[in-house]
Design a protein around this motif. Sequence first.
Motif, PDB file in Angstrom:
ATOM      1  N   LEU A   1      31.980  44.258  44.311  1.00 18.77           N
ATOM      2  CA  LEU A   1      31.707  44.305  45.402  1.00 18.77           C
ATOM      3  C   LEU A   1      32.631  44.362  46.922  1.00 18.77           C
ATOM      4  O   LEU A   1      33.406  43.931  46.723  1.00 18.77           O
ATOM      5  N   LYS A   2      31.875  46.128  48.004  1.00 19.26           N
ATOM      6  CA  LYS A   2      33.004  45.707  48.505  1.00 19.26           C
ATOM      7  C   LYS A   2      32.045  45.109  49.802  1.00 19.26           C
ATOM      8  O   LYS A   2      30.751  45.681  50.149  1.00 19.26           O
TER       9      LYS A   2
ATOM     10  N   ILE B   1      39.913  39.397  46.967  1.00 19.56           N
ATOM     11  CA  ILE B   1      39.253  38.554  46.756  1.00 19.56           C
ATOM     12  C   ILE B   1      38.789  37.966  45.253  1.00 19.56           C
ATOM     13  O   ILE B   1      37.637  38.888  44.921  1.00 19.56           O
ATOM     14  N   LEU B   2      39.108  37.589  44.489  1.00 23.82           N
ATOM     15  CA  LEU B   2      39.301  37.532  43.382  1.00 23.82           C
ATOM     16  C   LEU B   2      38.635  36.196  42.612  1.00 23.82           C
ATOM     17  O   LEU B   2      39.673  34.956  42.942  1.00 23.82           O
TER      18      LEU B   2
ATOM     19  N   LEU C   1      40.478  46.722  39.948  1.00 20.90           N
ATOM     20  CA  LEU C   1      40.635  46.404  40.803  1.00 20.90           C
ATOM     21  C   LEU C   1      41.926  47.394  41.337  1.00 20.90           C
ATOM     22  O   LEU C   1      41.923  47.363  41.857  1.00 20.90           O
ATOM     23  N   VAL C   2      42.737  47.393  40.561  1.00 20.59           N
ATOM     24  CA  VAL C   2      43.671  48.288  40.994  1.00 20.59           C
ATOM     25  C   VAL C   2      43.574  49.776  41.324  1.00 20.59           C
ATOM     26  O   VAL C   2      44.062  49.970  42.604  1.00 20.59           O
ATOM     27  N   GLN C   3      42.526  50.170  40.648  1.00 18.05           N
ATOM     28  CA  GLN C   3      42.323  51.434  41.058  1.00 18.05           C
ATOM     29  C   GLN C   3      41.101  51.578  42.331  1.00 18.05           C
ATOM     30  O   GLN C   3      41.380  52.200  43.391  1.00 18.05           O
TER      31      GLN C   3
ATOM     32  N   TYR D   1      37.455  44.758  52.609  1.00 15.39           N
ATOM     33  CA  TYR D   1      37.499  43.897  51.088  1.00 15.39           C
ATOM     34  C   TYR D   1      36.884  44.362  49.851  1.00 15.39           C
ATOM     35  O   TYR D   1      35.592  44.799  49.976  1.00 15.39           O
ATOM     36  N   LEU D   2      37.610  43.944  48.739  1.00 14.38           N
ATOM     37  CA  LEU D   2      36.963  44.394  47.581  1.00 14.38           C
ATOM     38  C   LEU D   2      36.972  42.924  46.706  1.00 14.38           C
ATOM     39  O   LEU D   2      37.586  41.203  47.230  1.00 14.38           O
ATOM     40  N   ILE D   3      35.452  42.556  46.585  1.00 15.33           N
ATOM     41  CA  ILE D   3      35.528  41.163  45.591  1.00 15.33           C
ATOM     42  C   ILE D   3      35.005  41.045  44.509  1.00 15.33           C
ATOM     43  O   ILE D   3      33.446  41.769  44.239  1.00 15.33           O
ATOM     44  N   ALA D   4      35.946  40.733  43.600  1.00 19.34           N
ATOM     45  CA  ALA D   4      35.229  40.186  42.279  1.00 19.34           C
ATOM     46  C   ALA D   4      35.189  38.997  41.759  1.00 19.34           C
ATOM     47  O   ALA D   4      35.797  38.455  42.140  1.00 19.34           O
TER      48      ALA D   4
END
Lengths: 145, 125
Positions: free
Chosen positions: B6-7, B45-46, B32-34, B11-14
Amino acid sequence: MAIFQVNTATTLMDTIETVPIRTVTDIVIARQRGRDRALSMRFSETEATLIATIISELARNIVLYAQHGEILIGSLDNPPRRGISIVSRDEGPGIADVQRALLGGYSTSGGLGLGLCGVRRMVDEFQLETAPGKGTTVAVKKWAR
Amino acid sequence: MDVPILKQRDYLIASIQAVLTDRDLLNLRDKLVQQVGNFRSKGVILDVTGLDVMDSFSVRTLRDMAHMIRLRGADTVIVGIQPEVAFAMVQLGLSLEGVPTALDLEEGLAYLGRIPKRPVPKHRP
């Protein structure tokens, strides 16, 4: 080369469950079976996670080094103590330098897996039989606290 | 098993909600790196609440992922390590080696919010 330790209990034959290990999906299946067995034997949630982690390490070694093999999960016969036995068996290349493999950090597959020294630390009994070209068998036992 | 990413603002949240195979975890790392680049994210956030075990492979993969994301200019925080998983990690002698961790999603967001913005290099006139 083989390292033996004294066996204090035998595995109940009719409780042994065999999980074939060929792919990374089998690693997950094997560790879930181990967790289920531990919980059904009234191991704590923490102990069950330890057992699942041990199986994950052993099963990954099979996939990484031997491509295929099996994990055997059994219950130990020594009432009133409750124990679980895990055997990891393959006919892969075997381990050339056992002493090094049992030290932390040693790995020949690009730094992934092995973790044998970690597994040894986590169990009550640890037995390793391997020789170059002869495959590897790791047998461990863990008692409920 | 695909992990949804999710964006939320910068931030990105996985969130790992189910058991993952080694391959799933590597796919998540690559994705995620991409995506840090695609969305110009400042932080990741993982959430590993759903991971049943953290063994040498998963710990190494998470560590690598955090370092790769760092090289892409974003920060990573790992949240949701369960008590029994933490116990097993310590018993196995596994360490995330400097990768920040927080209790849960809320604490993870708070952590990323506290990281000062990196200074923009000044150009000479």
